[in-house]
Design an enzyme around this catalytic site. Structure first.
Site, PDB file in Angstrom:
ATOM      1  N   THR A  90     -71.817 -10.301-113.777  1.00 45.46           N
ATOM      2  CA  THR A  90     -71.807  -9.742-115.240  1.00 45.46           C
ATOM      3  C   THR A  90     -71.014 -10.366-116.196  1.00 45.46           C
ATOM      4  OG1 THR A  90     -71.795  -7.332-114.006  1.00 45.46           O
ATOM      5  CG2 THR A  90     -70.896  -7.378-116.485  1.00 45.46           C
ATOM      6  N   GLN A 105     -79.799 -12.882-107.602  1.00 43.06           N
ATOM      7  CA  GLN A 105     -80.455 -12.236-106.650  1.00 43.06           C
ATOM      8  C   GLN A 105     -81.127 -13.568-105.730  1.00 43.06           C
ATOM      9  OE1 GLN A 105     -80.493  -9.340-105.168  1.00 43.06           O
ATOM     10  NE2 GLN A 105     -79.256  -8.158-106.709  1.00 43.06           N
ATOM     11  N   CYS A 115     -76.540   0.038-109.923  1.00 42.16           N
ATOM     12  CA  CYS A 115     -75.605   0.274-111.227  1.00 42.16           C
ATOM     13  C   CYS A 115     -76.279   1.379-112.005  1.00 42.16           C
ATOM     14  CB  CYS A 115     -75.835  -1.012-112.031  1.00 42.16           C
ATOM     15  SG  CYS A 115     -75.500  -2.398-111.049  1.00 42.16           S
ATOM     16  N   ALA A 121     -70.614 -13.451-105.741  1.00 42.36           N
ATOM     17  CA  ALA A 121     -70.268 -13.866-104.200  1.00 42.36           C
ATOM     18  C   ALA A 121     -70.761 -12.857-103.423  1.00 42.36           C
ATOM     19  CB  ALA A 121     -68.878 -14.392-104.212  1.00 42.36           C
ATOM     20  N   THR A 178     -55.567 -15.498-114.348  1.00 47.28           N
ATOM     21  CA  THR A 178     -55.053 -16.259-113.002  1.00 47.28           C
ATOM     22  C   THR A 178     -56.321 -16.352-112.272  1.00 47.28           C
ATOM     23  OG1 THR A 178     -52.917 -15.345-113.368  1.00 47.28           O
ATOM     24  CG2 THR A 178     -53.413 -15.891-111.271  1.00 47.28           C
TER      25      THR A 178
HETATM   26  N1  PMP Z   1     -77.439  -9.506-112.326  1.00 47.79           N
HETATM   27  C1  PMP Z   1     -78.412  -9.208-111.350  1.00 47.79           C
HETATM   28  C2  PMP Z   1     -79.614  -9.683-110.978  1.00 47.79           C
HETATM   29  C3  PMP Z   1     -77.551  -8.371-110.326  1.00 47.79           C
HETATM   30  O1  PMP Z   1     -78.212  -7.801-109.378  1.00 47.79           O
HETATM   31  C4  PMP Z   1     -76.427  -7.832-110.495  1.00 47.79           C
HETATM   32  C5  PMP Z   1     -75.655  -6.875-109.594  1.00 47.79           C
HETATM   33  N2  PMP Z   1     -76.601  -5.905-109.263  1.00 47.79           N
HETATM   34  C6  PMP Z   1     -75.676  -8.273-111.466  1.00 47.79           C
HETATM   35  C7  PMP Z   1     -76.404  -9.152-112.348  1.00 47.79           C
HETATM   36  C8  PMP Z   1     -74.159  -7.920-111.770  1.00 47.79           C
HETATM   37  O2  PMP Z   1     -73.415  -8.508-110.667  1.00 47.79           O
HETATM   38  P1  PMP Z   1     -71.816  -8.071-110.556  1.00 47.79           P
HETATM   39  O3  PMP Z   1     -71.881  -6.822-110.424  1.00 47.79           O
HETATM   40  O4  PMP Z   1     -71.339  -8.634-109.494  1.00 47.79           O
HETATM   41  O5  PMP Z   1     -71.242  -8.527-111.686  1.00 47.79           O
END
Ligand code: PMP
Length: 424
Positions: free
Chosen positions: A75, A212, A357, A233, A270
């Protein structure tokens, strides 16, 4: 498999931390707890661990260690990519102070930059692009994927304008698992940049959200021809809250967060040392486990074949062939996805409808709508994502539960409709 053992089939949402990864991380919580920016020995010990992980990640991508920036996850990496490139654009062309509408001066001509992305990106990319549009900082083209969930190189090429400064296209879609031709798009952009003269002082930057893709696909950045690449990760059996943004040397991008000088002054804050150590180990493990992919593919194909054959009025969403080895996404007619998800959870099967999400909300998946599904088809969807520990026995149990739950829910929805019409 022990009786009543829960079955986890939601590996696109997150994965368990590998034991080997956890083992590497543990000392960095309460033994080697230094701040990697401190000059004393505690700090140097932590910095060494961060540097080792950076090298591990760089090797995986075929990049230089200085091109690897640790973030809190995909994100943040995606937000940094979009907003950081825009920020660099505006700083480069010295915006006129009075320009409230985001239209800036460039060679005496007012030019608002243009971004190209797709309509089925993760919300963090979509919303960052929408925000830049709303704030008047950019105009954005949201490309529609075809019915199979694929974006064509031609469509991307056709959308490029003289003011395009950023193209952001995901490698593998998180809901339907379809794979986009990143390497070919990258090549096309490279050619366009070489030909560019009217806007030559700001090239088209190519970003991919590879979150992914890491487990299964070639992520060599030279091959992909990308300038920016994001990942998290926790999708690769590593810890949550840590990710990477690969930034090709020379890419025009500015930090979006003020504070310390960490991460080559690109990401203040940090270092999450245990997380970084875990990420480094997890990415090493991916390298050694690519051979297990065939097993996942054959389990996924077995699942798809049986579900489509044994459950009537069911479709597979997304291309059958150009999809991630671990992804199956179905739409069951006359079934509501949330009901299906909850009933399966009560039966001990964990999967997802739409993306994790957005599954708190009842709005249909933007991904399924983007590939042309009707809202009611999008509502009746189920995403099943396998992992490296998934067994055939688990898939067999899941299929039988899905069959019985779909049958039951269809009966209920049929009765509800019958009652509705007879009462009228
Ligand atoms: N991009 C994609 C394609 C994802 O599948 C995800 C997680 N669902 C994210 C971004 C966001 O990852 P994170 O919540 O670990 O920041």
């Amino acid at each position: 498999m022990a009786k009543n053992k829960k079955i986890y089939l939601d590996h696109a949402a997150t994965t368990p931390v590998d034991q080997a990864v956890l083992k590497e991380m543990l000392p960095y919580f309460s033994e080697k707890y230094g701040n990697a920016m401190s000059v004393h020995s505690f700090g140097q010990e932590a910095l060494k661990a961060v540097d080792t992980a950076r090298t591990q990640v760089a090797q995986f991508f075929g990049a230089k260690p200085s091109e690897i920036i640790f973030t809190s996850g995909a994100t943040e990496s995606n937000n940094l990519s979009i907003n950081g490139v825009l920020k660099s654009y505006y700083s480069k062309f010295h915006p006129v102070k009075s320009a409230k509408d985001g239209v800036k001066q460039f060679n005496g001509v007012k030019i608002k930059p243009h971004i190209i992305t797709t309509a089925f990106e993760h919300h963090c990319v979509l919303d960052a692009c929408r925000a830049s549009e709303r704030d008047g900082l950019a105009e954005v083209t949201f490309l529609k994927p075809d019915r199979d969930g694929l974006i064509s190189v031609k469509e991307v090429e056709k959308s490029i304008k003289s003011n395009t400064i950023l193209i952001s296209i995901m490698y593998v879609n998180n809901e339907i698992g379809t794979i986009q031709p990143i390497e070919k798009i990258g090549k096309m952009i490279k050619k366009k940049n070489a030909e560019r003269n009217d806007f030559s002082s700001f090239p088209i930057i190519f970003h991919t959200d590879a979150t992914q893709a890491i487990n299964y696909f070639d992520c060599n950045i030279g091959k992909l021809n990308v300038d920016l690449l994001s990942m998290s990760a926790h999708k690769i059996y590593g810890p949550k809250g840590i990710g990477v943004l690969f930034i090709k040397n020379g890419t025009p991008i500015k930090k979006i967060q003020d504070g310390g000088d960490q991460e080559y002054k690109m990401r203040a804050g940090t270092h999450n040392v245990p997380g970084i150590v875990g990420l480094g180990k997890a990415i090493e493990e991916v390298k050694s486990q690519k051979s297990k992919v065939e097993n996942i593919v054959s389990l996924r194909d077995y699942l798809i074949k049986r579900v489509l054959k044994e459950i009537p009025k069911t479709i597979l969403n997304g291309s059958k062939h150009k999809r991630s080895p671990n992804n199956a996404n179905f739409s069951f007619a006359d079934v509501e996805g949330e009901g299906l998800l909850l009933s399966l959870d009560m039966e001990g099967i964990a999967c997802s409808t739409g993306s994790a999400c957005s599954s708190g909300a009842l709005s249909p998946s933007h991904v399924l709508l983007a590939i042309g599904l009707k809202p009611e088809q999008a509502h009746g969807s189920l995403r099943i994502t396998l992992g490296k520990h998934t067994t055939k026995q688990e898939i067999d149990v899941a299929i039988s539960k899905i069959k019985s739950v779909v049958e039951r829910l269809r009966k209920i929805s049929g009765n509800v409709l019958k009652d509705f019409y007879t009462k009228k």
